[in-house]
Design an enzyme around this catalytic site. Structure first.
Site, PDB file in Angstrom:
ATOM      1  CB  CYS A 135     -22.492 -32.017 -14.695  1.00  0.00           C
ATOM      2  SG  CYS A 135     -23.658 -31.353 -13.470  1.00  0.00           S
TER       3      CYS A 135
ATOM      4  CD  GLU B 287     -25.559 -28.137 -19.620  1.00  0.00           C
ATOM      5  OE1 GLU B 287     -25.445 -27.303 -18.702  1.00  0.00           O
ATOM      6  OE2 GLU B 287     -25.915 -29.320 -19.426  1.00  0.00           O
TER       7      GLU B 287
ATOM      8  NE  ARG C 207     -26.986 -23.799 -15.024  1.00  0.00           N
ATOM      9  CZ  ARG C 207     -27.159 -24.424 -13.865  1.00  0.00           C
ATOM     10  NH1 ARG C 207     -27.175 -23.708 -12.756  1.00  0.00           N
ATOM     11  NH2 ARG C 207     -27.324 -25.721 -13.797  1.00  0.00           N
TER      12      ARG C 207
ATOM     13  NE  ARG D 122     -23.804 -26.165 -15.730  1.00  0.00           N
ATOM     14  CZ  ARG D 122     -23.519 -25.698 -14.524  1.00  0.00           C
ATOM     15  NH1 ARG D 122     -22.505 -24.867 -14.360  1.00  0.00           N
ATOM     16  NH2 ARG D 122     -24.236 -26.054 -13.472  1.00  0.00           N
TER      17      ARG D 122
END
Length: 359
Positions: free
Chosen positions: A77, A117, A162, A164
Site C-alpha cells: 500500500c 485489502e 484504521r 481500509r
C-alpha cells in the site's frame, strides 16, 4: 458439516488476513507467499500447516500451488498511502504494479472468490483512476466486484482508527448477489483492554531525557497531560488522539520513535510494546511473536498488518454467500473447473473449455 474452503494468500505478511478467515472455522490457508523473511518467520510460527514460500511474487508460477476457492492479497500500500509518497503505479520500487502479478495468478487459477485489502486512499488516488484500473482488471478477468471502506473501530470493535478498503471479486453471480458487507457495530472495547496502563514494561520502551536527539522528551512531557488516552510523536509535533483510540498504526513505527503510539503511565512516558500493537490490530492473545526478532521488525509487522476482527466479520459473510449458492454449481466433467448453472436452463456450456453440460 459445512465445507471448508481453501485459500491462497499473497503478500501474506504475518497472516492477519489468513487468521481472520480461519477464525470463522470455514476457511483454511494451504499456500502463502511473502517476500520479506521477517514476517515469514512469524507466519510459520502461527500457521503450522500452511506452505509459505518466501520469494518475490514475480517468481511464483501457477503450478506452485493447487487450485483454491479463495485467493487473497493485502498488496503493498505504500505507493497509494497518504503516509507514503502516493506515486501509485509509477512507484519507483515497483510496489504499485504488484497487483498485476497477483492478477496474473488469479487468471491462471480462477478462484471462486478474490479478496483484496488496501489503504483508503487507493479509491481516490490519481483522481480515482488507479482504483478504476484495478476494478476493471478484475471485471475483465470475469469477476463481479464489490467494495467498501471500513474502519476498525466501527466494524471490528477494535479501538484503533484504521480505515481500509476491502475489495471482493466473485466469479459466480449468485455468490455476488448473496454477499453483503457486515453492518457497523458499537465500539465496546477500550484502550485499557489492549494496553497495560498499570504495570511497568521493559526500560527500552520508555522515553527519558537525552534518549533521542533534540527535545523530544521535553516536548512529550509538556504536552502529554492526559493519562487516559494515546498520543503520537509526528516528526516535529505531538498529536493527541481525540477519539480515545489508538491512532492508525504504520509500518515505520520502529524507526527512531516516529509514529509510535505513546502513553503516559505511572512509571513514565512510553511507547506501546509490539504485543500491544498487535492487540490494537485485534490479534488474539495467543498469537505468537517469535523470540529473537528485533522490535523494529515486529513494529513493522504490526503496522503492515490488518485488523483481524474486521477480516473475520467479512469472511463470515463470504462463507454465508457461498453456502447459499451450493445448489447452482457443478464441476465440468471435461476440465474439472467449477461453474455456475443457469437457473432457467438445464443445458449450459463451460466458460473455460466450452464443454456442453446437460443435467
Amino acid at each position: 458439516m459445512k465445507k471448508i474452503s481453501t485459500c491462497a494468500s499473497f503478500f501474506a505478511g504475518v497472516g492477519g488476513i489468513d487468521l481472520g478467515f480461519e477464525s470463522t472455522g470455514r476457511f483454511k490457508t494451504i499456500y502463502a507467499n511473502e517476500y520479506d523473511p521477517s514476517p515469514v518467520t512469524t507466519f510459520r510460527q502461527n500457521f503450522k500447516d500452511a506452505n509459505i514460500e518466501c520469494k518475490d511474487i514475480k517468481d511464483v508460477e501457477p503450478d506452485d500451488f493447487q487450485n483454491v476457492d479463495v485467493m487473497m492479497a493485502g498488496f503493498p500500500c505504500q505507493a497509494f498511502s497518504i503516509a507514503g509518497y502516493r506515486k501509485g503505479f509509477e512507484d519507483e520500487k515497483g510496489r504499485g504494479t504488484l497487483f498485476f502479478e497477483f492478477l496474473r495468478l488469479v487468471k491462471a487459477k480462477n478462484p471462486r472468490v478474490v479478496f483484496l485489502e488496501n489503504v483508503k486512499n487507493l479509491i481516490s488516488h490519481n483522481g480515482g483512476n488507479t482504483f478504476r484500473v484495478i476494478r476493471e482488471a478484475l471485471e475483465d478477468a470475469g469477476y463481479k466486484v464489490i467494495y467498501r471502506v471500513m474502519n476498525a473501530m466501527e466494524y471490528g470493535n477494535t479501538p484503533q482508527n484504521r480505515e481500509r478498503i476491502y475489495i471482493l471479486g466473485f466469479r459466480f453471480e449468485a455468490d455476488y448477489r448473496n454477499f453483503k458487507f457486515p453492518d457497523p457495530i458499537p465500539l465496546t472495547r477500550k484502550i485499557t483492554d489492549i494496553i497495560d496502563f498499570q504495570h511497568p514494561v521493559a526500560e527500552k520502551y520508555y522515553y527519558t531525557p537525552g534518549k533521542y536527539k533534540g527535545d523530544i522528551y521535553e516536548r512529550l512531557n509538556d504536552e502529554m497531560d492526559d493519562p487516559d488516552t494515546v498520543y503520537q510523536w509526528r516528526r516535529v509535533y505531538v498529536r493527541k488522539n481525540q477519539s480515545n483510540v489508538v491512532p492508525t498504526l504504520t509500518a515505520n513505527m520502529g524507526e527512531g520513535g516516529h509514529n509510535v503510539p505513546l502513553v503516559r503511565v505511572p512509571s513514565g512516558i512510553r511507547k506501546l510494546t509490539p504485543k500491544e500493537c498487535f492487540n490494537a490490530q485485534g490479534f488474539p492473545n495467543d498469537f505468537c511473536l517469535p523470540e529473537g526478532l528485533k522490535d523494529s521488525k515486529l513494529y513493522k509487522q504490526a503496522g503492515n498488518s490488518v485488523c483481524e476482527a474486521v477480516i473475520e466479520r467479512i469472511a463470515e459473510k463470504i462463507a454465508y454467500a457461498l453456502d447459499e449458492n451450493v445448489a447452482s454449481r457443478i464441476v465440468c466433467p471435461s476440465c474439472d473447473k467449477e461453474i455456475e448453472l443457469e437457473s432457467t436452463n438445464t443445458i449450459c456450456y463451460c466458460p473455460f473449455c466450452g464443454h456442453r453440460i446437460q443435467e
